[in-house]
Design a protein around this motif. Sequence first.
Motif, PDB file in Angstrom:
ATOM      1  N   ARG A 134      86.096  56.493  24.951  1.00  0.00           N
ATOM      2  CA  ARG A 134      87.455  56.326  26.168  1.00  0.00           C
ATOM      3  C   ARG A 134      86.764  54.001  25.115  1.00  0.00           C
ATOM      4  O   ARG A 134      86.307  53.095  25.382  1.00  0.00           O
ATOM      5  N   TYR A 135      87.265  54.073  23.879  1.00  0.00           N
ATOM      6  CA  TYR A 135      86.979  52.753  22.852  1.00  0.00           C
ATOM      7  C   TYR A 135      87.724  51.832  23.466  1.00  0.00           C
ATOM      8  O   TYR A 135      87.234  50.670  23.465  1.00  0.00           O
ATOM      9  N   GLU A 136      88.764  51.536  24.370  1.00  0.00           N
ATOM     10  CA  GLU A 136      89.732  50.868  23.979  1.00  0.00           C
ATOM     11  C   GLU A 136      88.812  49.674  25.679  1.00  0.00           C
ATOM     12  O   GLU A 136      88.536  48.183  26.054  1.00  0.00           O
ATOM     13  N   GLU A 137      88.089  50.449  26.442  1.00  0.00           N
ATOM     14  CA  GLU A 137      87.314  50.495  27.923  1.00  0.00           C
ATOM     15  C   GLU A 137      85.650  49.915  27.173  1.00  0.00           C
ATOM     16  O   GLU A 137      85.879  48.696  27.480  1.00  0.00           O
ATOM     17  N   ALA A 138      85.301  50.471  26.348  1.00  0.00           N
ATOM     18  CA  ALA A 138      84.127  50.513  25.699  1.00  0.00           C
ATOM     19  C   ALA A 138      84.422  48.316  24.614  1.00  0.00           C
ATOM     20  O   ALA A 138      83.313  47.462  25.239  1.00  0.00           O
ATOM     21  N   GLN A 139      85.495  48.376  24.310  1.00  0.00           N
ATOM     22  CA  GLN A 139      85.752  47.023  23.646  1.00  0.00           C
ATOM     23  C   GLN A 139      85.972  46.099  24.896  1.00  0.00           C
ATOM     24  O   GLN A 139      85.533  44.868  24.817  1.00  0.00           O
ATOM     25  N   THR A 140      86.761  46.418  25.850  1.00  0.00           N
ATOM     26  CA  THR A 140      86.838  45.379  27.838  1.00  0.00           C
ATOM     27  C   THR A 140      86.019  44.915  27.546  1.00  0.00           C
ATOM     28  O   THR A 140      85.216  43.964  27.445  1.00  0.00           O
ATOM     29  N   TYR A 141      84.833  45.677  27.473  1.00  0.00           N
ATOM     30  CA  TYR A 141      83.299  44.917  28.551  1.00  0.00           C
ATOM     31  C   TYR A 141      82.251  44.331  27.045  1.00  0.00           C
ATOM     32  O   TYR A 141      81.421  43.816  27.889  1.00  0.00           O
ATOM     33  N   VAL A 142      82.372  45.185  25.777  1.00  0.00           N
ATOM     34  CA  VAL A 142      81.736  43.785  24.669  1.00  0.00           C
ATOM     35  C   VAL A 142      82.726  42.543  24.768  1.00  0.00           C
ATOM     36  O   VAL A 142      82.208  41.275  24.474  1.00  0.00           O
ATOM     37  N   SER A 143      83.897  42.659  25.399  1.00  0.00           N
ATOM     38  CA  SER A 143      85.081  40.992  24.961  1.00  0.00           C
ATOM     39  C   SER A 143      84.348  40.518  26.048  1.00  0.00           C
ATOM     40  O   SER A 143      83.668  39.057  25.906  1.00  0.00           O
ATOM     41  N   LYS A 144      83.921  41.322  27.468  1.00  0.00           N
ATOM     42  CA  LYS A 144      83.252  40.091  28.898  1.00  0.00           C
ATOM     43  C   LYS A 144      81.923  39.803  27.853  1.00  0.00           C
ATOM     44  O   LYS A 144      81.611  38.457  28.272  1.00  0.00           O
ATOM     45  N   VAL A 145      81.262  40.666  27.480  1.00  0.00           N
ATOM     46  CA  VAL A 145      79.591  40.139  26.763  1.00  0.00           C
ATOM     47  C   VAL A 145      79.904  38.482  26.469  1.00  0.00           C
ATOM     48  O   VAL A 145      79.277  37.660  26.399  1.00  0.00           O
ATOM     49  N   GLU A 146      81.135  38.696  25.445  1.00  0.00           N
ATOM     50  CA  GLU A 146      81.047  38.032  24.556  1.00  0.00           C
ATOM     51  C   GLU A 146      81.111  36.952  24.804  1.00  0.00           C
ATOM     52  O   GLU A 146      80.848  35.927  24.746  1.00  0.00           O
ATOM     53  N   ASN A 147      82.340  36.837  25.844  1.00  0.00           N
ATOM     54  CA  ASN A 147      82.945  35.976  26.195  1.00  0.00           C
ATOM     55  C   ASN A 147      81.898  34.749  27.340  1.00  0.00           C
ATOM     56  O   ASN A 147      82.127  33.727  27.314  1.00  0.00           O
ATOM     57  N   CYS A 148      81.293  35.760  28.290  1.00  0.00           N
ATOM     58  CA  CYS A 148      80.300  35.402  28.558  1.00  0.00           C
ATOM     59  C   CYS A 148      79.601  34.747  28.411  1.00  0.00           C
ATOM     60  O   CYS A 148      78.301  32.792  28.306  1.00  0.00           O
ATOM     61  N   CYS A 149      78.855  35.422  26.910  1.00  0.00           N
ATOM     62  CA  CYS A 149      77.522  34.775  25.785  1.00  0.00           C
ATOM     63  C   CYS A 149      77.642  33.327  25.148  1.00  0.00           C
ATOM     64  O   CYS A 149      77.472  31.854  25.312  1.00  0.00           O
TER      65      CYS A 149
END
Length: 512
Positions: free
Chosen positions: A141-156
């Motif tokens: 479920r790559y779109e959802e995986a990318q969503t959480y990657v983006s959340k981490v990157e934005n937070c960082c």
Amino acid sequence: MRAGPNKMEDTTTVGSTPLSLRLLKTSEQRRKTMSTISKDSLKTSLLQLECHFTWTLLKKHVGLEALEETILDHIKFVVEYNIRDYNILSYVCHLKNSNEEALRSLRKAEEAIQKHHPGEIARRSLVTWGNYAWIYYHMQRYEEAQTYVSKVENCCKNLSRTAQGKIQLPEIYAEQGWALLRFGNNYFERAKNCFENALKSERNNPDFNAGYAIAMYRLEDCAERYGGEILPCLEPLKRAAELNPNDTTILALLALKLQRLKRGDEGERYIEEGLQKTPDFPVFLRHAANFYRKKGDVNKAVEILKRALALTPKSVVLHHQLGLCYRSKVIELKKTRYTPQEEVENLIQLAIFHFKTVIDKKPVFFAAYADLANAYALGKRYEEAEEIFQEVLQRNDLPCGDKQDIYFNYGNFQHFHMKSESNAIKYYIEGLKMEKDSYGRKKCSEAVEKLLKEKIKRDLGDATYIGTLGLVHKLNGKKQEAIECYKKAIVLDPNNEEYQNALVELQLSISS
């Protein structure tokens, strides 16, 4: 008159394939290539995250069922650490191929974050979001995986200038440290380093100090059992106890350390304090029982362990401790003049039951194999004991230190139960041939030296035992003692090429 071609139909061909079909195939290949590039890019981002999936926690080092039960018990009894418990539980569920269950654990972690850290949800969610991303990736479920990657990157980006999800927060170091401790002795050194990094930012944090003290205590255990540098854990334990006197796990480990230092009375005061503060906390009760067993008060240890097992009936460690207690009681009863046979047999059966439970639930609990085999031997069930020894010695995942310990126990089995001194010598030496310094190797060395010296004293003039003692000295690096033994053996057996070659090799190594 013949009709012309339909203008909507492409009749152009290259070779035997219509151009339209070739264009369609090219388009599909392009989409697949773009999909592959996108997936590879996602994987690159995932590898930058700080979470259980990037901390190299290998399932071969744990029993997944036992670990899952340990975590669930901890969630039940230690509510304040539910976030990290649910995070590692999600990873364990994934290792068990239960990704839907893993997602449920992460949702519970999110609920705990909202409850305990409402003012810093993003910061506290980084590990949880990282685990979400990885699980969705494995579920394709790559779109959802990318969503959480983006959340981490934005937070960082908001928290640090470090790019690509790499951020060095003390609570992330600590969570990694606790996860490493859960995965066993291969990870204790890394756990210590994680807590050291966390403490650089918050040196008075009780949780970080507790983790550091436990890691140091475990490393000392490993150094004594498997060899290595013994690091002092007394001061870290005292420091952690001062910062959080209600952490009875720390109080119990401090008591056990004092007991090792022959300060048992001082240690027992901490155990009594812990029994007052947390009389129904299984982790503390397990350590308290261990303290009383080592003190020699086995009945009190059994009483405490039964109370703990009623609270957490699937705990592997509690089953192991009970097995050790019942075995100790058997050994004591066998020393009495009139041994109550029925009671002995009942205790042996109890020990066997608990050790078998340990192995069934956690097949990598290697010490329990020797414990089970020894319990069978106490009941004169020698074929079953032999079967267990062979089973564990043939495993290709048996670490060196554990194997040396198994060889020591197997040598004892051959010596004292099967009455075969030659086989005992053989297996003690097998443990010695593995050069890693460990408690098991030391015990092999002591046992075989003692046995060989007794044999030499009894059987004057037997070159075999003198030559074998030379081999033992050689394996232990005692070259001069080995040379003396080989010289004596050659006097008794002048044509023995093995002794002559060993002597020459030793003399050359000293002179070079």
